[in-house]
Design a protein around this motif. Structure first.
Motif, PDB file in Angstrom:
ATOM      1  N   ALA A 117      44.683  44.309  32.437  1.00 12.18           N
ATOM      2  CA  ALA A 117      44.289  45.492  32.986  1.00 12.18           C
ATOM      3  C   ALA A 117      43.677  46.284  31.690  1.00 12.18           C
ATOM      4  O   ALA A 117      42.569  46.825  32.271  1.00 12.18           O
ATOM      5  N   ALA A 118      43.492  45.650  30.413  1.00  8.56           N
ATOM      6  CA  ALA A 118      42.422  46.514  29.190  1.00  8.56           C
ATOM      7  C   ALA A 118      41.249  45.727  29.761  1.00  8.56           C
ATOM      8  O   ALA A 118      39.923  45.829  29.365  1.00  8.56           O
ATOM      9  N   LEU A 119      40.931  44.574  30.169  1.00  6.93           N
ATOM     10  CA  LEU A 119      39.683  43.719  30.456  1.00  6.93           C
ATOM     11  C   LEU A 119      38.913  44.458  31.304  1.00  6.93           C
ATOM     12  O   LEU A 119      37.757  44.533  31.630  1.00  6.93           O
ATOM     13  N   GLU A 120      40.089  45.057  32.569  1.00  9.47           N
ATOM     14  CA  GLU A 120      39.052  44.892  34.007  1.00  9.47           C
ATOM     15  C   GLU A 120      38.552  46.731  33.496  1.00  9.47           C
ATOM     16  O   GLU A 120      37.700  46.830  34.256  1.00  9.47           O
ATOM     17  N   VAL A 121      39.579  47.438  32.447  1.00  6.88           N
ATOM     18  CA  VAL A 121      38.874  49.102  32.783  1.00  6.88           C
ATOM     19  C   VAL A 121      38.138  48.594  31.843  1.00  6.88           C
ATOM     20  O   VAL A 121      36.569  49.075  31.828  1.00  6.88           O
ATOM     21  N   ALA A 122      37.945  47.427  30.698  1.00  8.14           N
ATOM     22  CA  ALA A 122      36.824  47.647  29.284  1.00  8.14           C
ATOM     23  C   ALA A 122      35.008  47.285  30.733  1.00  8.14           C
ATOM     24  O   ALA A 122      34.292  47.505  30.001  1.00  8.14           O
ATOM     25  N   LEU A 123      35.641  46.235  31.480  1.00  9.35           N
ATOM     26  CA  LEU A 123      34.635  45.203  32.213  1.00  9.35           C
ATOM     27  C   LEU A 123      33.749  47.123  32.984  1.00  9.35           C
ATOM     28  O   LEU A 123      32.678  47.015  32.950  1.00  9.35           O
ATOM     29  N   GLY A 124      35.357  47.867  33.992  1.00 10.03           N
ATOM     30  CA  GLY A 124      34.060  48.129  35.113  1.00 10.03           C
ATOM     31  C   GLY A 124      33.841  49.901  33.581  1.00 10.03           C
ATOM     32  O   GLY A 124      32.677  50.005  34.496  1.00 10.03           O
ATOM     33  N   VAL A 125      34.002  50.318  32.734  1.00  8.96           N
ATOM     34  CA  VAL A 125      33.553  50.725  31.993  1.00  8.96           C
ATOM     35  C   VAL A 125      31.988  50.188  32.232  1.00  8.96           C
ATOM     36  O   VAL A 125      30.920  51.304  31.683  1.00  8.96           O
ATOM     37  N   GLY A 126      32.289  49.034  31.098  1.00  5.71           N
ATOM     38  CA  GLY A 126      31.108  48.420  30.978  1.00  5.71           C
ATOM     39  C   GLY A 126      29.929  48.635  32.638  1.00  5.71           C
ATOM     40  O   GLY A 126      28.518  48.803  32.213  1.00  5.71           O
TER      41      GLY A 126
ATOM     42  N   VAL B 280      29.609  50.406  42.031  1.00  5.57           N
ATOM     43  CA  VAL B 280      30.382  50.062  42.606  1.00  5.57           C
ATOM     44  C   VAL B 280      31.990  48.772  42.267  1.00  5.57           C
ATOM     45  O   VAL B 280      32.584  49.124  42.281  1.00  5.57           O
ATOM     46  N   VAL B 281      31.506  48.161  41.484  1.00  7.53           N
ATOM     47  CA  VAL B 281      31.492  46.926  41.164  1.00  7.53           C
ATOM     48  C   VAL B 281      32.861  48.307  40.209  1.00  7.53           C
ATOM     49  O   VAL B 281      33.538  47.813  39.280  1.00  7.53           O
ATOM     50  N   GLY B 282      31.900  49.015  39.099  1.00  7.06           N
ATOM     51  CA  GLY B 282      32.819  49.248  37.747  1.00  7.06           C
ATOM     52  C   GLY B 282      33.391  50.256  38.051  1.00  7.06           C
ATOM     53  O   GLY B 282      35.035  49.783  37.816  1.00  7.06           O
ATOM     54  N   ALA B 283      33.318  51.396  39.487  1.00  9.40           N
ATOM     55  CA  ALA B 283      34.705  51.793  39.759  1.00  9.40           C
ATOM     56  C   ALA B 283      35.613  50.936  40.608  1.00  9.40           C
ATOM     57  O   ALA B 283      36.871  51.920  39.865  1.00  9.40           O
ATOM     58  N   VAL B 284      35.741  49.819  41.005  1.00  6.38           N
ATOM     59  CA  VAL B 284      36.474  49.461  42.284  1.00  6.38           C
ATOM     60  C   VAL B 284      36.918  48.568  40.230  1.00  6.38           C
ATOM     61  O   VAL B 284      38.220  48.336  40.421  1.00  6.38           O
ATOM     62  N   LEU B 285      37.141  47.801  39.505  1.00  5.65           N
ATOM     63  CA  LEU B 285      37.233  47.493  38.461  1.00  5.65           C
ATOM     64  C   LEU B 285      38.149  48.496  37.682  1.00  5.65           C
ATOM     65  O   LEU B 285      39.586  48.579  36.795  1.00  5.65           O
ATOM     66  N   LEU B 286      38.056  49.858  37.490  1.00  4.09           N
ATOM     67  CA  LEU B 286      38.131  50.829  36.937  1.00  4.09           C
ATOM     68  C   LEU B 286      39.399  51.367  37.882  1.00  4.09           C
ATOM     69  O   LEU B 286      40.910  51.361  36.633  1.00  4.09           O
ATOM     70  N   ALA B 287      38.987  51.508  38.540  1.00  5.22           N
ATOM     71  CA  ALA B 287      40.933  51.566  39.434  1.00  5.22           C
ATOM     72  C   ALA B 287      42.030  50.821  39.431  1.00  5.22           C
ATOM     73  O   ALA B 287      42.920  50.699  39.145  1.00  5.22           O
ATOM     74  N   THR B 288      41.843  48.979  39.092  1.00  3.36           N
ATOM     75  CA  THR B 288      42.465  48.301  39.406  1.00  3.36           C
ATOM     76  C   THR B 288      43.187  48.182  38.202  1.00  3.36           C
ATOM     77  O   THR B 288      44.071  48.022  37.499  1.00  3.36           O
ATOM     78  N   GLY B 289      42.211  48.127  36.688  1.00  6.92           N
ATOM     79  CA  GLY B 289      43.309  48.355  36.107  1.00  6.92           C
ATOM     80  C   GLY B 289      43.906  49.171  35.777  1.00  6.92           C
ATOM     81  O   GLY B 289      44.576  49.016  35.066  1.00  6.92           O
ATOM     82  N   LEU B 290      43.747  50.382  35.762  1.00  2.00           N
ATOM     83  CA  LEU B 290      44.240  51.997  35.836  1.00  2.00           C
ATOM     84  C   LEU B 290      45.208  51.495  36.427  1.00  2.00           C
ATOM     85  O   LEU B 290      47.195  52.234  35.862  1.00  2.00           O
ATOM     86  N   THR B 291      45.883  50.958  37.683  1.00  2.00           N
ATOM     87  CA  THR B 291      46.266  50.888  38.456  1.00  2.00           C
ATOM     88  C   THR B 291      47.874  49.943  37.847  1.00  2.00           C
ATOM     89  O   THR B 291      49.064  50.116  37.958  1.00  2.00           O
ATOM     90  N   ARG B 292      47.078  49.006  37.446  1.00  3.33           N
ATOM     91  CA  ARG B 292      47.760  47.382  37.146  1.00  3.33           C
ATOM     92  C   ARG B 292      48.202  48.305  35.354  1.00  3.33           C
ATOM     93  O   ARG B 292      49.682  47.329  35.752  1.00  3.33           O
ATOM     94  N   ARG B 293      47.693  49.288  34.980  1.00  2.00           N
ATOM     95  CA  ARG B 293      48.340  49.399  33.901  1.00  2.00           C
ATOM     96  C   ARG B 293      49.740  50.165  34.089  1.00  2.00           C
ATOM     97  O   ARG B 293      50.514  50.471  32.566  1.00  2.00           O
ATOM     98  N   GLU B 294      50.070  50.855  34.768  1.00  2.00           N
ATOM     99  CA  GLU B 294      50.942  51.685  34.950  1.00  2.00           C
ATOM    100  C   GLU B 294      51.951  51.223  35.256  1.00  2.00           C
ATOM    101  O   GLU B 294      52.017  50.472  35.825  1.00  2.00           O
TER     102      GLU B 294
END
Lengths: 60, 446
Positions: free
Chosen positions: B91-100, A46-60
């Motif tokens: 954003a890069a940190l969040e993606v890395a943490l999320g993948v981790g 759960v935490v990983g999916a939300v973090l991944l979505a946050t990061g990808l959204t912020r990067r756009e």
């Protein structure tokens, strides 16, 4: 008429939390039996999916 | 009335944690203020759901990560670039943490269902992936480098090359591998990043060998190798240190020497030549005053560091014509310039023109009575060539006194410093001297 794009972060967060809720409900009804061994990876997912979505959204 | 999506987004943006007044991370405090609810009620809800199923804890941690703290984005105004860099970094940190987190979840799931993934394979793989990612990211360039948002490589404040002091444009220098797209401030960060990556990969190898039992057999050999290596370091460290210091001093001395040579050549070409002209025309006060004014202007420009002629804006033929005209006016000797082809002048090209001007001056001074001076220039694809020919009696370069710097410093060594060569010999057909100046195009100057 132009429509706003759905917020990917909110969408992902909603979906994973809904899935989490369904799992908890199934546990409550006795369909599945949850333990720490099964809850921990779920919480990480759960935490990983939300973090991944946050990061990808912020990067756009 | 229902809130529009834009309004909801704005409301989300207004949501802030209040760590100063909160009990843990200020999530309840901030949320209560935003929803106009007593934070105590929210704390009870979070506490109850945490005790009941643990869900409250997950929600709290998520809010902690996603909701910015008060003042986090409201501090001093920052530029758009800085803001974008900060956002991309986060954003890069969040993606890395999320993948981790997802990878950890996957591994825990494998363990839970009993798939045969042992620690002997898992952790070395994780370490290798992390270390390899760090090294790979550094070797292929940082994000943003390809978009050109980094400074020009090799050009750093306070590290201008020799020619810059003499008014030439700064020149990029080659930088070591992996460090060529960065500035001096981020260099330690890059080195530490590569160091961490290498350490992680080595640690992965050691962990794998340890788990498989191969390390025990290799321990004795490794211990012996380490002891020998330490002994060698103790023995040779002073020599290496002295060698490194000596090389550094030698390099500094070479730079100083080149700077002196540049200054000497410039002073010879400008001030000494003007003083010689002043002596020659001492009976004409107006001419002497004009020469002094022109020299003063040129010297002030040079001392201020502004280039006389910005590199890249002049072309060979025009620059030679201008130099010939200047010498003609000063010495009253006709100089014919013939140019075949043309090329824009960079730093080395300007040095070629300066050397040619010095050769014209010598020809005008010492062979001007014998007739016109001929200058022939050719700009080819591979090299630039200039020939300055006079009809004078000629001279023996070896017989030139040591204190006369014209030919030696302003022509020969100047051309050498800029990757070219110069030679003087008897003009073809007999009578006179020919100075030959050759500059390879695209050659590196020292």
């Amino acid at each position: 008429m132009k429509r706003d794009r759905p917020d990917r972060l909110l969408l992902v967060a909603g979906c994973v939390l809904s899935a989490f809720g369904v799992v908890l409900l199934l546990d409550r009804t006795g369909t599945i039996e949850l333990s720490f061994g099964s809850m921990a990876p779920m919480a990480f997912a759960v935490v990983g999916a939300v973090l991944l979505a946050t990061g990808l959204t912020r990067r756009e | 009335m229902a809130a529009t999506p834009t309004g909801r987004a704005a409301a989300m943006r207004d949501l802030r944690r209040d760590p100063e007044n909160g009990m843990v991370a200020g999530v309840c405090e901030g949320l209560g203020r935003r929803l106009d609810i007593d934070p105590l009620l929210l704390r009870i809800v979070f506490g109850a759901t945490t005790l009941a199923s643990g869900l409250g804890l997950v929600a709290y941690v998520l809010a902690w990560m996603l909701v910015p703290a008060e003042g986090e984005h409201d501090a001093a105004p920052v530029s758009a670039d800085a803001l974008r860099t900060r956002r991309n970094r986060r954003a890069a940190l969040e993606v890395a943490l999320g993948v981790g987190c997802l990878v950890v979840a996957l591994l825990l799931t494998f363990r839970e269902v009993g798939l045969p993934f042992s620690d002997a394979l898992t952790w070395p793989l994780v370490l290798v992936a992390a270390g390899g990612a760090l090294i790979w990211r550094q070797s292929v360039g940082r994000p943003g480098a390809a978009r050109g948002d980094l400074r020009e490589p090799g050009v750093r404040a306070g590290a201008l090359p020799v020619g810059a002091a003499a008014g030439s444009a700064p020149r990029s220098s080659a930088a070591p591998l992996l460090l060529d797209d960065t500035d001096a401030e981020s260099r330690p960060a890059i080195i530490s990043r590569i160091g961490i990556g290498v350490t992680l990969v080595v640690a992965a190898a050691i962990v794998f060998l340890q788990f498989t039992g191969a390390l025990a057999a290799a321990t004795d050999v490794a211990l012996a190798a380490i002891v020998v290596a330490i002994a060698l370091v103790v023995i040779f460290a002073p020599f290496f240190f002295r060698l490194a210091t000596s090389l550094s001093l030698e390099r500094a001395e070479r730079i100083r020497s080149q700077e002196r040579a540049e200054v000497a050549a410039h002073l010879h070409d400008s001030v000494l030549q003007t003083l010689a002209l002043v002596q020659k025309r001492a009976d004409d006060p107006r001419e002497v005053a004009a020469l002094a004014r022109r020299q003063e202007r040129e010297l002030r420009t040079w001392l201020s560091g502004a280039p006389d002629h910005p590199a890249g804006e002049r072309w060979l033929a025009a620059a030679l014509q201008a130099a010939a005209q200047e010498v003609e006016e000063a010495h009253g000797v006709a100089i014919d310039v013939v140019a075949v082809g043309d090329a824009p002048l960079d730093r080395d090209g300007e040095a070629l023109v300066a050397a040619a001007r010095e050769a014209m001056l010598n020809a005008a001074k010492f062979a001007g009575d014998a007739g016109a001076v001929a200058v022939y220039a050719e700009a080819g694809e591979e090299r630039l060539e200039v020939f300055v020919r006079d009809r004078g009696p000629g001279f023996d370069p070896a017989a030139v006194p040591g204190d006369r710097r014209g030919v030696r410093e302003s022509i020969l060594r100047r051309m050498e410093r800029h990757g070219g060569r110069a030679a003087s010999h008897a003009a073809p057909g007999g009578g006179g001297t020919e100075v030959e100046l050759v500059l390879e195009r695209g050659g590196e100057s020292s």
